[in-house]
Design a protein around this motif. Sequence first.
Motif, PDB file in Angstrom:
ATOM      1  N   TYR A  16       4.838   1.720  10.299  1.00 37.64           N
ATOM      2  CA  TYR A  16       6.283   1.567  10.496  1.00 37.64           C
ATOM      3  C   TYR A  16       6.563   0.282  11.256  1.00 37.64           C
ATOM      4  O   TYR A  16       5.700  -0.274  11.942  1.00 37.64           O
ATOM      5  CB  TYR A  16       6.878   2.776  11.224  1.00 37.64           C
ATOM      6  CG  TYR A  16       6.440   2.964  12.656  1.00 37.64           C
ATOM      7  CD1 TYR A  16       7.201   2.466  13.720  1.00 37.64           C
ATOM      8  CD2 TYR A  16       5.280   3.674  12.970  1.00 37.64           C
ATOM      9  CE1 TYR A  16       6.812   2.656  15.037  1.00 37.64           C
ATOM     10  CE2 TYR A  16       4.876   3.855  14.285  1.00 37.64           C
ATOM     11  CZ  TYR A  16       5.640   3.344  15.309  1.00 37.64           C
ATOM     12  OH  TYR A  16       5.251   3.525  16.622  1.00 37.64           O
ATOM     13  N   HIS A  31      13.397   3.359   3.247  1.00 32.51           N
ATOM     14  CA  HIS A  31      13.560   2.486   2.083  1.00 32.51           C
ATOM     15  C   HIS A  31      13.520   3.272   0.774  1.00 32.51           C
ATOM     16  O   HIS A  31      13.163   4.457   0.732  1.00 32.51           O
ATOM     17  CB  HIS A  31      12.461   1.417   2.078  1.00 32.51           C
ATOM     18  CG  HIS A  31      11.075   1.976   1.915  1.00 32.51           C
ATOM     19  ND1 HIS A  31      10.569   2.380   0.699  1.00 32.51           N
ATOM     20  CD2 HIS A  31      10.088   2.203   2.824  1.00 32.51           C
ATOM     21  CE1 HIS A  31       9.335   2.809   0.856  1.00 32.51           C
ATOM     22  NE2 HIS A  31       9.020   2.733   2.148  1.00 32.51           N
ATOM     23  N   SER A  35       9.804  -0.051  -2.798  1.00 30.70           N
ATOM     24  CA  SER A  35      10.117  -1.030  -1.760  1.00 30.70           C
ATOM     25  C   SER A  35       9.212  -0.773  -0.561  1.00 30.70           C
ATOM     26  O   SER A  35       8.183  -0.106  -0.677  1.00 30.70           O
ATOM     27  CB  SER A  35      11.601  -0.929  -1.384  1.00 30.70           C
ATOM     28  OG  SER A  35      11.970  -1.929  -0.470  1.00 30.70           O
ATOM     29  N   ASP A  36       9.570  -1.299   0.580  1.00 28.80           N
ATOM     30  CA  ASP A  36       8.862  -0.980   1.816  1.00 28.80           C
ATOM     31  C   ASP A  36       9.808  -1.220   2.989  1.00 28.80           C
ATOM     32  O   ASP A  36      10.965  -1.614   2.800  1.00 28.80           O
ATOM     33  CB  ASP A  36       7.553  -1.765   1.958  1.00 28.80           C
ATOM     34  CG  ASP A  36       7.746  -3.275   2.022  1.00 28.80           C
ATOM     35  OD1 ASP A  36       8.784  -3.729   2.541  1.00 28.80           O
ATOM     36  OD2 ASP A  36       6.862  -4.008   1.547  1.00 28.80           O
ATOM     37  N   SER A  38      10.153  -3.482   5.135  1.00 26.81           N
ATOM     38  CA  SER A  38      10.673  -4.818   5.412  1.00 26.81           C
ATOM     39  C   SER A  38      12.049  -5.061   4.796  1.00 26.81           C
ATOM     40  O   SER A  38      12.755  -5.985   5.216  1.00 26.81           O
ATOM     41  CB  SER A  38       9.691  -5.890   4.922  1.00 26.81           C
ATOM     42  OG  SER A  38       9.583  -5.871   3.507  1.00 26.81           O
ATOM     43  N   ASP A  58       7.111   2.852   6.332  1.00 29.60           N
ATOM     44  CA  ASP A  58       6.738   2.787   4.926  1.00 29.60           C
ATOM     45  C   ASP A  58       6.509   4.226   4.465  1.00 29.60           C
ATOM     46  O   ASP A  58       5.699   4.952   5.064  1.00 29.60           O
ATOM     47  CB  ASP A  58       5.442   1.994   4.737  1.00 29.60           C
ATOM     48  CG  ASP A  58       5.607   0.503   5.012  1.00 29.60           C
ATOM     49  OD1 ASP A  58       6.705  -0.018   4.768  1.00 29.60           O
ATOM     50  OD2 ASP A  58       4.629  -0.123   5.463  1.00 29.60           O
ATOM     51  N   HIS A  62       3.571   3.600  -0.120  1.00 29.56           N
ATOM     52  CA  HIS A  62       4.287   2.325  -0.038  1.00 29.56           C
ATOM     53  C   HIS A  62       3.798   1.522   1.169  1.00 29.56           C
ATOM     54  O   HIS A  62       3.428   2.092   2.200  1.00 29.56           O
ATOM     55  CB  HIS A  62       5.791   2.545   0.094  1.00 29.56           C
ATOM     56  CG  HIS A  62       6.437   3.190  -1.081  1.00 29.56           C
ATOM     57  ND1 HIS A  62       6.292   4.536  -1.373  1.00 29.56           N
ATOM     58  CD2 HIS A  62       7.229   2.677  -2.061  1.00 29.56           C
ATOM     59  CE1 HIS A  62       6.980   4.816  -2.473  1.00 29.56           C
ATOM     60  NE2 HIS A  62       7.554   3.714  -2.905  1.00 29.56           N
ATOM     61  N   GLY A  63       3.838   0.192   1.037  1.00 24.60           N
ATOM     62  CA  GLY A  63       3.510  -0.675   2.153  1.00 24.60           C
ATOM     63  C   GLY A  63       2.159  -0.365   2.766  1.00 24.60           C
ATOM     64  O   GLY A  63       1.153  -0.223   2.073  1.00 24.60           O
ATOM     65  N   THR A  65       1.374   2.404   4.410  1.00 22.73           N
ATOM     66  CA  THR A  65       1.137   3.848   4.542  1.00 22.73           C
ATOM     67  C   THR A  65       0.156   4.316   3.468  1.00 22.73           C
ATOM     68  O   THR A  65       0.065   3.737   2.388  1.00 22.73           O
ATOM     69  CB  THR A  65       2.469   4.613   4.470  1.00 22.73           C
ATOM     70  OG1 THR A  65       3.245   4.266   5.631  1.00 22.73           O
ATOM     71  CG2 THR A  65       2.278   6.121   4.444  1.00 22.73           C
ATOM     72  N   ARG A 154       1.836  -3.415  -2.796  1.00 25.55           N
ATOM     73  CA  ARG A 154       3.041  -3.041  -2.076  1.00 25.55           C
ATOM     74  C   ARG A 154       3.345  -1.556  -2.218  1.00 25.55           C
ATOM     75  O   ARG A 154       3.824  -0.937  -1.287  1.00 25.55           O
ATOM     76  CB  ARG A 154       4.217  -3.876  -2.598  1.00 25.55           C
ATOM     77  CG  ARG A 154       5.474  -3.727  -1.776  1.00 25.55           C
ATOM     78  CD  ARG A 154       6.553  -4.648  -2.302  1.00 25.55           C
ATOM     79  NE  ARG A 154       7.783  -4.521  -1.556  1.00 25.55           N
ATOM     80  CZ  ARG A 154       8.915  -5.097  -1.910  1.00 25.55           C
ATOM     81  NH1 ARG A 154       8.974  -5.845  -2.988  1.00 25.55           N
ATOM     82  NH2 ARG A 154       9.997  -4.926  -1.191  1.00 25.55           N
ATOM     83  N   TYR A 155       3.095  -1.004  -3.386  1.00 24.32           N
ATOM     84  CA  TYR A 155       3.303   0.433  -3.547  1.00 24.32           C
ATOM     85  C   TYR A 155       2.461   0.977  -4.688  1.00 24.32           C
ATOM     86  O   TYR A 155       2.055   0.250  -5.591  1.00 24.32           O
ATOM     87  CB  TYR A 155       4.776   0.772  -3.747  1.00 24.32           C
ATOM     88  CG  TYR A 155       5.374   0.378  -5.090  1.00 24.32           C
ATOM     89  CD1 TYR A 155       5.465   1.291  -6.134  1.00 24.32           C
ATOM     90  CD2 TYR A 155       5.878  -0.898  -5.301  1.00 24.32           C
ATOM     91  CE1 TYR A 155       6.025   0.944  -7.349  1.00 24.32           C
ATOM     92  CE2 TYR A 155       6.450  -1.254  -6.504  1.00 24.32           C
ATOM     93  CZ  TYR A 155       6.517  -0.332  -7.520  1.00 24.32           C
ATOM     94  OH  TYR A 155       7.077  -0.684  -8.722  1.00 24.32           O
TER      95      TYR A 155
END
Length: 243
Positions: A16, A31, A35-36, A38, A58, A62-63, A65, A154-155
Amino acid sequence: MIKVRVVEVGGSRMSYRETGDAGGPAVVLLHGGGSDASTWDRFAGVLAAAGRRVIAPDLPGHGGTARFRSYSLAGYRDAVTGLLDVLALDRPALVGHSLGAHTASLVAQERPDGVSRLVLEDPPAPARDGVATAVLSPARVTLLFAGALLRRRRYHPTALTSAIRELRRPDPGWWDRLPAITAPTLVLSGGPTSHLPPDRLADAAARIPGAEFVTIPVGHRIHSLAPDRFAAVVAPFLLLSDR
């Protein structure tokens, strides 16, 4: 200054982003799918300047996580409630976009006394009954898959497809639980250019006691496409408790 942190939630890694006053009232920003955290950096700065502690996780898959073999909407809810418990956040405000908005609604339904304010930005409301409906158009799904191939780090694509599949199914129980939400609520629609029908979002808002419904007609990603208009509506709503 935004700091990226990692904690263990339910035995899995959860990343996070945090900024603002560590002792201020907490706002948790969730989000959308694909996405994430950011995506919230600009709005997080607005809230931090107003003395809020801002947490943007996240979501699973995602991101930064953890990735999993399977995902569910209830699993997203449990990840967020788990994070709230780990960070000992006392009645935070929740702001969610798309998948994050649906997740925020599930948290507010499960913990009506644990959410101080709720903002749902273009939430994907499932059908109440009848046949499955297209939460996303085929063209939109194709674009998301293309993006998944380009942004695998990213995901996890399964995190998005699982959510779409589940949201396409009618869920009368979700509608039945909306009146259980007690937090002051703001529902935002992206208007006719969004792939989510504004009339369904208006119906959902009408089922939440005292909820406000506002249209910012720029499409699905309001906070990204019209950040100043988004902040002008959402920040005062979140800061009402200061008055």
